[in-house]
Design an enzyme around this catalytic site. Structure first.
Site, PDB file in Angstrom:
ATOM      1  N   SER A   1       0.616  -1.427   0.411  1.00  0.00           N
ATOM      2  CA  SER A   1      -0.384   0.125   0.213  1.00  0.00           C
ATOM      3  C   SER A   1       0.759   1.420   0.082  1.00  0.00           C
ATOM      4  CB  SER A   1      -0.834   0.022   1.420  1.00  0.00           C
ATOM      5  OG  SER A   1      -1.931   1.034   1.120  1.00  0.00           O
TER       6      SER A   1
ATOM      7  N   ASP B   1      -1.441   6.390  -3.989  1.00  0.00           N
ATOM      8  CA  ASP B   1      -0.513   5.675  -2.706  1.00  0.00           C
ATOM      9  C   ASP B   1      -0.065   4.509  -3.425  1.00  0.00           C
ATOM     10  OD1 ASP B   1      -2.763   4.367  -2.895  1.00  0.00           O
ATOM     11  OD2 ASP B   1      -2.432   3.151  -0.845  1.00  0.00           O
TER      12      ASP B   1
ATOM     13  N   ASP C   1      -0.985   1.337  -4.398  1.00  0.00           N
ATOM     14  CA  ASP C   1      -1.610   0.539  -4.764  1.00  0.00           C
ATOM     15  C   ASP C   1      -2.878   1.313  -5.751  1.00  0.00           C
ATOM     16  OD1 ASP C   1      -3.018   0.712  -1.946  1.00  0.00           O
ATOM     17  OD2 ASP C   1      -3.436  -0.990  -2.239  1.00  0.00           O
TER      18      ASP C   1
ATOM     19  N   ASP D   1      -5.441   2.765  -4.025  1.00  0.00           N
ATOM     20  CA  ASP D   1      -6.486   2.412  -3.401  1.00  0.00           C
ATOM     21  C   ASP D   1      -7.112   3.883  -2.911  1.00  0.00           C
ATOM     22  OD1 ASP D   1      -5.361   2.226  -1.687  1.00  0.00           O
ATOM     23  OD2 ASP D   1      -6.220   0.664  -0.618  1.00  0.00           O
TER      24      ASP D   1
HETATM   25 MG    MG Z   1      -3.394   1.133  -0.827  1.00  0.00          MG
END
Ligand code: MG
Length: 454
Positions: free
Chosen positions: A94, A237, A239, A241
């Site tokens: 993340s 960020d 990844d 999300d």
């Molecule tokens: Mg994330």
């Protein structure tokens, strides 16, 4: 849980987070899932392929065929899971620094596993009771093409394309070398925006900035907005999300202000909005104005997901939920945080007003944060007992899901032990700075006095 935290498991790659560890997690998950097919995806981290290989290997050894999705944002992997009814092992850390990596487990409904499911997998992991199959039944791997493209197409179908295209926006995007680099610029282009980018090459060494989208890492984006006269800046960020915004003047927008603005646009009277116990006064005020119910949970996205599901089961409408870190749920779209979708919802708001005006009503709140360190259990207990006494003595509305939160209507204060460091954190927020300080210091005084007596 020892192995899995509330957001999966993370560590320094090849030290704490080794291929052997990931292999065992995958074997345990594959054993519990008993699915013929499991997908493996990753973000752009340098150790991603090594760890994805380990995950694929572990899954095949317990008899699962493996779909190799390659680099995909976590919400893209979740969309695949839901569409194909296939669980996913996602290799990502993340927003953590480049040397970290991690494992996140996604169910075949596209939702992060709940704590109870993670506990079952953890038991298998600790007992090392894996369903190893004979050689002739081991799984086969296949590379699945086009997962990112399908994710972007599903996003395009889910948002108000016409409204965004008509707004004729210039969008500055900083995916921070993460998985969103391969999807978000294309998504915004297809929405009819003029797109300029920073740090948009996928690169697991993150040469341009650290993956965490906080102001100290986002100087490039602020300057890019100013230099290109963009209407908005968007950062993800690692990844993708989460989405964090800059306004048209190149000013950072607090995640809490974004959440409040998006919630104000979504909430109707009688709706519920779910957030964590450190929720900003901004969202408290929005829920109030909209006659909506604000439901609080302990901190962590799995707790928010669990609460959304409970409320929906009771027939309640939960159009929006999330935390002030840029991780926002729109449960009618999908029960996952999605940085690109969140950004598109924000772009919809820019059709009527510039970004600075969209968030202006949520400016001018003041946050105070005080940390009180402790040394040993006795001091910790004394601090928490004092927090409880202070809470019981007040006439504010008290929430004790995760520490002690006191809501005064115009302000709130929260004392809770840190999950990672030996300290109790005190947070307070109000529109009036002196009011926030007074509430935090009142709590601090009681806690310090209790600690001094140990
Ligand atoms: Mg994330």
């Amino acid at each position: 849980m020892k192995v899995f935290g509330s957001s999966g498991t993370r560590g320094v790659a090849n030290e704490a987070l080794t291929p052997e560890f990931v292999l065992k997690v995958a074997k345990a998950a594959g054993t519990v899932w008993r699915s013929d097919r499991v997908a493996v995806a990753r973000d752009t981290r340098a150790t991603g392929e090594m760890l994805a290989d380990a995950a694929a290997s572990g899954l095949a050894s317990v008899g699962a065929n493996v779909d190799r999705l390659g680099i995909v944002p976590t919400p893209g992997a979740q969309a695949y899971a839901e569409r194909e009814e296939t669980p996913v092992v996602m290799i990502t850390a993340s927003h953590n620094p480049p040397k970290y990596n991690g494992v996140k487990l996604i169910g075949d409904d596209g939702v992060e596993l709940a704590v109870a499911d993670l506990e079952r997998i953890e038991q298998k992991f600790l007992a090392e009771k894996f369903e190893s199959v004979p050689w002739s039944q081991t799984g086969e791997s296949r590379h699945v093409e086009g997962v990112r493209r399908e994710y972007v197409e599903a996003l395009l179908d889910a948002v108000d394309r016409e409204k965004i295209a008509d707004a004729d926006l210039t969008v500055a995007v900083d995916p921070g070398h993460g998985a969103g680099a391969l999807t978000s610029p294309e998504f915004f282009r297809k929405l009819g925006c003029r797109v300029v980018t920073a740090n948009s090459q996928p690169d697991g060494h993150f040469p341009g900035r650290n993956p965490e989208p906080v102001p100290e890492n986002l100087g490039d984006l602020g300057r890019l907005v100013a230099a290109t006269d963009a209407d908005v800046g968007i950062a993800h960020d690692g990844d993708a999300d989460r989405a964090i915004f800059y306004d048209e003047n190149g000013e950072y927008v607090e995640g809490d202000a974004t959440l409040a603005a998006l919630a104000a646009a979504e909430l109707e009277p009688g709706d519920s909005v779910v957030s964590a116990v450190n929720v900003s006064q901004r969202l408290v005020d929005v829920a109030d104005e909209r006659d909506a119910y604000l439901e609080l949970t302990p901190i962590g996205s799995t707790n928010i997901i669990t609460r959304i599901r409970e409320l929906e089961k009771q027939g309640k409408s939960v159009p929006v939920a999330g935390e002030g870190n840029g991780g926002i749920f729109f449960p009618d779209y999908r029960l996952s945080r999605d940085g690109a979708y969140t950004a598109a919802k924000f772009l919809e708001l820019l059709a009527d007003r510039p970004a600075s005006e969209v968030v202006a009503p949520y400016d001018g709140y003041h946050n105070v944060r005080i940390n009180i360190e402790y040394d040993g259990d006795a001091e910790r207990e004394a601090l928490l007992a004092a927090a409880e006494r202070e809470a019981q003595d007040s006439d504010a509305e008290m929430t004790t899901l995760d520490g002690y939160r006191l809501d005064y209507g115009d302000a709130w204060v929260l004392a809770r032990p840190s999950g990672t460091e030996p300290m109790v954190r005190i947070y307070a927020e109000a529109r009036d700075e002196a009011r926030a300080e007074e509430l935090a210091e009142e709590f601090e005084g009681q806690l310090r006095a209790a600690k001094a007596e140990v």
